[in-house]
Design an enzyme around this catalytic site. Structure first.
Site, mmCIF file in Angstrom:
data_model
loop_
_atom_site.group_PDB
_atom_site.id
_atom_site.type_symbol
_atom_site.label_atom_id
_atom_site.label_comp_id
_atom_site.label_asym_id
_atom_site.label_seq_id
_atom_site.Cartn_x
_atom_site.Cartn_y
_atom_site.Cartn_z
ATOM 1 N N GLY A 169 0.839 -1.199 0.000
ATOM 2 C CA GLY A 169 0.000 0.000 0.000
ATOM 3 C C GLY A 169 0.870 1.244 0.000
ATOM 4 O O GLY A 169 1.848 1.326 0.748
ATOM 5 N N ALA A 170 0.508 2.212 -0.840
ATOM 6 C CA ALA A 170 1.333 3.409 -1.004
ATOM 7 C C ALA A 170 0.554 4.677 -0.698
ATOM 8 O O ALA A 170 0.781 5.723 -1.284
ATOM 9 C CB ALA A 170 1.917 3.462 -2.404
ATOM 10 N N ALA A 202 0.031 6.118 5.033
ATOM 11 C CA ALA A 202 0.658 5.235 6.022
ATOM 12 C C ALA A 202 1.829 4.486 5.392
ATOM 13 O O ALA A 202 2.924 4.416 5.962
ATOM 14 C CB ALA A 202 -0.372 4.256 6.584
ATOM 15 N N PHE A 244 -12.951 21.068 14.131
ATOM 16 C CA PHE A 244 -13.577 19.891 13.552
ATOM 17 C C PHE A 244 -14.508 19.233 14.556
ATOM 18 O O PHE A 244 -14.495 19.559 15.741
ATOM 19 C CB PHE A 244 -12.496 18.911 13.068
ATOM 20 C CG PHE A 244 -12.481 18.738 11.580
ATOM 21 C CD1 PHE A 244 -12.507 19.832 10.743
ATOM 22 C CD2 PHE A 244 -12.444 17.468 11.006
ATOM 23 C CE1 PHE A 244 -12.502 19.675 9.360
ATOM 24 C CE2 PHE A 244 -12.444 17.308 9.634
ATOM 25 C CZ PHE A 244 -12.469 18.408 8.807
ATOM 26 N N GLN A 286 -17.713 3.611 10.134
ATOM 27 C CA GLN A 286 -18.137 5.006 10.241
ATOM 28 C C GLN A 286 -18.986 5.451 9.046
ATOM 29 O O GLN A 286 -18.596 5.254 7.905
ATOM 30 C CB GLN A 286 -16.921 5.926 10.336
ATOM 31 C CG GLN A 286 -17.308 7.404 10.408
ATOM 32 C CD GLN A 286 -16.190 8.262 10.939
ATOM 33 O OE1 GLN A 286 -15.242 8.573 10.226
ATOM 34 N NE2 GLN A 286 -16.271 8.623 12.203
ATOM 35 N N HIS A 317 -20.176 8.712 7.358
ATOM 36 C CA HIS A 317 -19.891 10.144 7.326
ATOM 37 C C HIS A 317 -21.206 10.895 7.122
ATOM 38 O O HIS A 317 -22.008 10.502 6.283
ATOM 39 C CB HIS A 317 -18.910 10.464 6.198
ATOM 40 C CG HIS A 317 -18.303 11.815 6.291
ATOM 41 N ND1 HIS A 317 -19.008 12.956 6.020
ATOM 42 C CD2 HIS A 317 -17.054 12.215 6.648
ATOM 43 C CE1 HIS A 317 -18.218 14.001 6.202
ATOM 44 N NE2 HIS A 317 -17.026 13.581 6.576
ATOM 45 N N LEU A 320 -17.666 12.150 -1.039
ATOM 46 C CA LEU A 320 -17.493 12.863 0.222
ATOM 47 C C LEU A 320 -17.625 14.386 0.074
ATOM 48 O O LEU A 320 -17.077 14.971 -0.842
ATOM 49 C CB LEU A 320 -16.110 12.535 0.790
ATOM 50 C CG LEU A 320 -15.707 13.242 2.090
ATOM 51 C CD1 LEU A 320 -16.556 12.755 3.251
ATOM 52 C CD2 LEU A 320 -14.232 13.007 2.386
ATOM 53 N N GLU A 374 -16.128 17.452 6.166
ATOM 54 C CA GLU A 374 -16.572 18.002 7.441
ATOM 55 C C GLU A 374 -16.148 19.465 7.551
ATOM 56 O O GLU A 374 -16.766 20.257 8.265
ATOM 57 C CB GLU A 374 -15.921 17.177 8.569
ATOM 58 C CG GLU A 374 -16.395 17.521 9.959
ATOM 59 C CD GLU A 374 -16.088 16.385 10.939
ATOM 60 O OE1 GLU A 374 -16.340 15.213 10.614
ATOM 61 O OE2 GLU A 374 -15.580 16.678 12.029
ATOM 62 N N ARG A 388 -19.129 12.382 14.453
ATOM 63 C CA ARG A 388 -19.777 11.929 13.220
ATOM 64 C C ARG A 388 -20.919 10.948 13.455
ATOM 65 O O ARG A 388 -21.932 10.982 12.760
ATOM 66 C CB ARG A 388 -18.743 11.305 12.292
ATOM 67 C CG ARG A 388 -17.831 12.351 11.707
ATOM 68 C CD ARG A 388 -16.777 11.738 10.822
ATOM 69 N NE ARG A 388 -15.980 12.798 10.207
ATOM 70 C CZ ARG A 388 -14.924 12.585 9.441
ATOM 71 N NH1 ARG A 388 -14.518 11.357 9.195
ATOM 72 N NH2 ARG A 388 -14.256 13.603 8.926
ATOM 73 N N HIS A 428 -17.897 5.391 5.166
ATOM 74 C CA HIS A 428 -16.738 6.232 4.942
ATOM 75 C C HIS A 428 -15.441 5.612 5.448
ATOM 76 O O HIS A 428 -14.388 5.776 4.831
ATOM 77 C CB HIS A 428 -16.977 7.565 5.651
ATOM 78 C CG HIS A 428 -15.888 8.567 5.487
ATOM 79 N ND1 HIS A 428 -15.456 8.966 4.240
ATOM 80 C CD2 HIS A 428 -15.149 9.255 6.390
ATOM 81 C CE1 HIS A 428 -14.484 9.861 4.399
ATOM 82 N NE2 HIS A 428 -14.277 10.045 5.676
ATOM 83 N N ARG A 453 -14.363 7.402 14.938
ATOM 84 C CA ARG A 453 -13.173 8.210 14.692
ATOM 85 C C ARG A 453 -13.554 9.685 14.559
ATOM 86 O O ARG A 453 -14.550 10.017 13.933
ATOM 87 C CB ARG A 453 -12.498 7.767 13.393
ATOM 88 C CG ARG A 453 -11.356 8.655 12.968
ATOM 89 C CD ARG A 453 -10.626 8.135 11.764
ATOM 90 N NE ARG A 453 -11.386 8.203 10.529
ATOM 91 C CZ ARG A 453 -11.613 9.308 9.827
ATOM 92 N NH1 ARG A 453 -11.153 10.485 10.260
ATOM 93 N NH2 ARG A 453 -12.306 9.274 8.703
ATOM 94 N N SER A 501 -7.712 10.623 11.166
ATOM 95 C CA SER A 501 -7.246 9.498 10.341
ATOM 96 C C SER A 501 -5.933 9.832 9.658
ATOM 97 O O SER A 501 -5.011 9.014 9.622
ATOM 98 C CB SER A 501 -8.292 9.102 9.302
ATOM 99 O OG SER A 501 -8.609 10.203 8.492
ATOM 100 N N LEU A 502 -5.810 11.057 9.125
ATOM 101 C CA LEU A 502 -4.535 11.420 8.509
ATOM 102 C C LEU A 502 -3.430 11.362 9.563
ATOM 103 O O LEU A 502 -2.323 10.895 9.316
ATOM 104 C CB LEU A 502 -4.605 12.822 7.902
ATOM 105 C CG LEU A 502 -5.499 12.989 6.675
ATOM 106 C CD1 LEU A 502 -5.327 14.388 6.087
ATOM 107 C CD2 LEU A 502 -5.188 11.954 5.623
#
Lengths: 317, 560
Positions: B12-13, B16, B115, B228, B230, B240, B243, B274, B338, B373, B378-379
């Site tokens: 995965g790129a 993370a 947020f 979750q 959203h 999306l 938020e 959320r 989401h 979350r 998440s980022l």
């Protein structure tokens, strides 16, 4: 609604040349070209290959030619390209070799991105916390950071069509992003490299990249800014820059462009090799009766043109 | 002997994966990333609103941690949340120094926005393209550091020998060739699984690959019932709408033009967490105060200039995908799938209970998000635990003794398996049809509101889905860019994940965070303050329990 697609198919394993295949799918009114292609792939013909992922113009996977022009399939409503239910022609993006169907090999694209050394190169030790930067500068950079690397601009770049070495719009726009970043400490070196052959001066300003960009990055505008910034810090010892100066100075002197003088002034009169290399083109022009006259006369309002230049130069200071 | 071998293999790129790769390489490891798409196509792109860090003078990491614990409805592991919030500041500053063009205040310092579920304005952002702006900068760093990427390679299996993960088997999508990539450590950084629902905000590539791959070799998967929804996904396609729209001051209105959040979260209003906002919207819609199955997000009062500077992308999305210019009209939105809070169980260094296997980002469950979350966490999760797992795997490469690479026979096994799939006759069913049926079923039965009856039905339906999957054939028999075959494999991954979600949801007989049971509307700490874990068995996921780590914040009633 009925959506008619004419898709250029190519399968390297078949040994056959690319050929068009037609599909008709039933879609909701709001469908995009991508929705329609996915419908084909999932329910009509599983052998169709294309790249796509986010469906919302963020990932940059689905650039392809739709009715002859590079677009993101996900951002193109069927109704916008086939108002009266006409057939939509879908082909792979241009200027890149096709791997299969609508999937192209983007390796040359990424090679060029890498060539502009696309990472921030601050000078000096980092600050204790973040770098301070004017808010407006960050907002200006966002225009180019909006680029999703879809390759639409590269697909339709007319320079790249004839010169594979051209760095092309996406990489040059990316380069501007660093040149303009107040945190980057390598501006002059970047601009010098970008002024080399295949760089910023090779753009012919056809504006296609601006027209096809789905994210309004305006690559050509960024290339023009790079030219201005390079010139402003005195990086003028190159053909592109001399060409620009020759252009303006002949207009300033005579009120009109002296095309005959452009070549020697661009290459430098003593650069025999470069001028000789243009000879075959010159001979063809003479034969076709297109050679400009070496003797141009001042236009009647030349003095007025000169005043315009003066006023402009004065305003700049 | 495998041709491809590395100290650290990252699958995965996205954020993370790339953050892990950079960290592992700086620690001296031989690193490679493998991704089924080019790195900048990763779904981290779609994160819009921002990334959290308690950098403000009036803020502290403890407050951020408390908001996160509360947001998680006390299911998050507090030791992990402490790490997340302590490291947030340095992680954010590091991204800035790499070149992310974060929004600035007039002073030139970083500027933030508020947020959902946060007591302070600690979300740092680049307009509404924050994920993209960070993803592209991490890709720049990948180029700078000369990192190896197996681009458009698709991982079909993980290799496990003597209970140690030793790398992966992958198919080069361009040629169809299958290879073993041996690695002392493997990091799962494959992101989420939103496509097991229909519709979803998630990209088509979010098919739970890594979660399923880890599950199949015996790693425990936890919190899978925690999906979750959203609150603001666009009517129709379900794309999306950040938020950030609400954090910039957007209102949610029902068909009567009422800001209905005043009934559900009088203090935080539209910026409650959320799960709370999604339930409020769904209640309005269910009780007949919706507009065509949606509620309205009204941003008209923000003015065009603010939208142009901070929310340009969602404006474009509204125009392109719903024909609505949010400067002039409210946009129809509804709750949509989401994010998965659950995933591969890891410790705070990304380590799973299976030796040699690590996970980070959405595919992992550390667990910092618990039952819900917070936006913009998440980022943060990707870069903090991406980095930590990169460091930990590099350390393992230095210290591991007597490691022998796996043989090439694993590639042969995979080839046989793929060939068997290709050899199946077409039976009139289609991979896409099965996925769509599963997605619709999941949305209907395992949604914002859940009941025992619905969830048990979902478990039964998943059996039919699996039975159909085991018979379905693929049309494309070619080797070059055979996406037909890839989707078939991905569907297998999603079915594993959906099964885990369904059985875990049945088991949790309480309401907590995103998991709301109308038949058990209260949170039940006495019986369910614990993680539900799934482990693989041929008969389906086997359930067990894992404790929740509580350090300093005792569970209390959660109100916004």
């Amino acid at each position: 609604m009925e959506v008619k697609l004419k898709v250029l198919r190519y399968d390297p394993e078949s040994g056959k040349e690319p050929e068009y295949r037609r599909y008709t799918v039933d879609m909701p009114e709001s469908a995009t070209v991508l929705d329609s292609l996915i419908e084909v792939r999932e329910f009509h013909d599983g052998t169709l290959s294309l790249r796509c992922s986010c469906r919302s113009a963020i990932c940059g996977s689905c650039a392809m030619r739709i009715n002859g022009r590079a677009r993101l399939a996900c951002k193109t409503q069927v109704s916008s390209v086939a108002e009266d239910g006409e057939e939509i022609v879908v082909e792979p993006a241009g200027n890149m070799p096709t791997i299969k169907d609508l999937v192209v090999d983007m390796a040359p694209f990424w090679d060029k991105i890498r060539a502009v050394k696309p990472w921030l190169q601050p000078s000096g030790p980092p600050p204790e916390r973040e770098y301070l930067a004017p808010p407006q500068a960050m907002i200006e950079l966002a225009e180019v950071m909006n680029c999703i690397m879809c390759g639409a601009c590269v697909s339709d770049c007319t320079v790249l069509e004839v010169d594979k070495s051209f760095l092309a719009p996406a990489a040059l726009a990316k380069a501007w992003r660093f040149v303009h970043d107040p945190r980057d400490g390598n501006t002059a070196a970047r601009l010098r490299e970008l002024s080399e052959p295949s760089g910023i001066w090779d753009c012919t300003r056809c504006n296609f990249c601006v027209q096809v960009c789905p994210k309004d990055v305006k690559p050509m505008d960024q290339i023009m800014k790079l030219r201005a910034e390079a010139t402003a810090i005195g990086i003028t010892n190159n053909a592109g820059s001399r060409h620009t100066f020759a252009f303006t100075s002949t207009v300033k002197e005579g009120g009109r462009l002296n095309e005959f003088q452009m070549l020697p002034r661009t290459h430098g009169l003593l650069n025999i090799a470069a001028n000789l290399a243009e000879l075959p083109g010159g001979i063809r022009m003479i034969r076709a009766g297109k050679m400009p006259s070496p003797f141009t006369h001042k236009i009647p309002g030349a003095a007025h043109v000169k005043r315009i230049f003066k006023r402009f130069e004065h305003a700049k200071v | 002997m495998a041709v491809y071998q590395h100290d650290v293999l990252i699958i995965g790129a996205g954020l993370a994966g790339m953050r892990a790769a950079i960290a592992a390489q700086l620690e001296g490891a031989d690193v490679a990333i493998i991704s089924k798409v080019h790195p900048v196509r990763s779904h981290s792109n779609a994160a819009q609103g921002g990334i959290n860090a308690a950098l403000g003078e009036d803020d502290s990491w403890e407050e951020h941690a408390f908001d996160t614990v509360k947001g998680s409805d006390y299911l998050g592991d507090q030791d992990a949340i402490e790490v997340l919030c302590r490291e947030a500041g340095p992680a954010l500053i590091e991204l800035e120094r790499m070149g992310v063009i974060f929004h600035r205040e007039e002073s030139g310092r970083l500027g933030s926005r508020s947020f959902g579920g946060a007591s302070k304005a600690r979300t740092y952002f680049v307009g509404d393209i924050t994920g993209q702006a960070i993803l592209h900068v991490l890709y720049e760093q990948l180029i700078k550091h000369g990192l190896r990427v197996y681009e458009e390679w698709f991982v079909t299996d993980l290799i496990v020998e003597d209970a140690v993960c030793k790398g992966a088997v992958a198919m080069e999508i361009r040629t169809g060739n299958v290879h073993v990539i041996a690695a002392k450590s493997t990091i799962i950084a494959t992101g989420g699984l939103g496509r097991m629902y229909e519709p979803s905000t998630n990209a088509l590539i979010c098919t739970g690959d890594g979660i399923s791959l880890a599950y199949r070799i015996g790693a425990p998967i936890i919190d899978m019932e925690m999906v979750q929804f959203h609150p603001t996904t666009l009517k129709g396609s379900g794309v999306l709408i950040t938020e950030g729209a609400r954090s910039e001051g957007g209102y949610l209105l029902n068909s009567e033009g009422e800001r209905f959040m005043s009934k559900y979260a009088p203090n935080m209003m539209e910026l409650a967490s959320r799960d709370v906002v999604s339930r409020a919207e769904q209640t309005e819609i269910n009780e007949g105060r919706g507009v065509d199955g949606c509620v309205l997000l009204d941003l008209r009062h923000l003015g065009e200039e603010r939208v142009r500077e901070r929310l340009w992308q969602i404006r474009e999305i509204g125009i392109d995908f719903a024909g609505v210019d949010l400067v002039k009209e409210p946009i129809p939105v509804r709750p949509g799938v989401h994010y998965i809070m659950g995933g591969v169980k890891t410790d705070i260094d990304g380590k799973t209970p299976l030796e040699g296997l690590y996970a980070a980002g959405e595919a992992a469950c550390v667990s910092v998000h618990g039952a819900n979350r917070l936006g913009a966490n998440s980022l943060l999760d990707t870069v903090v635990f991406g980095r930590r797992s990169g460091v930990a795997t590099a350390e393992r490469a230095r210290s591991v003794m007597g490691w022998t690479p796996p043989s090439d026979r694993y590639a042969e096994e995979t080839k046989r398996k793929l060939q068997a799939f290709l050899d199946r006759p077409l039976n009139g069913d289609r991979v896409a049809k099965i996925r769509l049926d599963m997605g619709n079923m999941m949305s209907e039965l395992v949604g914002v509101f859940r009941t025992e009856e619905q969830l048990r039905l979902a478990v039964e339906r998943m059996k039919d889905i699996r039975a159909r999957y085991e018979k379905v054939g693929v049309e494309n028999k070619g080797k070059v860019f055979n996406t037909d075959l890839l989707f078939a494999i991905e569907l297998g991954f999603m079915i594993d994940c959906a099964e885990m979600t369904c059985v875990s949801a049945v088991a949790r007989k309480e309401s907590r965070g995103a998991h709301y049971r109308t038949d058990f509307p209260q949170r039940d700490d006495a019986n369910f303050l614990k993680h539900i874990a799934c482990t693989y068995s041929p008969e389906g996921p086997q359930l067990s329990e894992m404790p929740v780590t509580i350090t300093r914040w005792q569970p209390q009633e959660r109100k916004y």
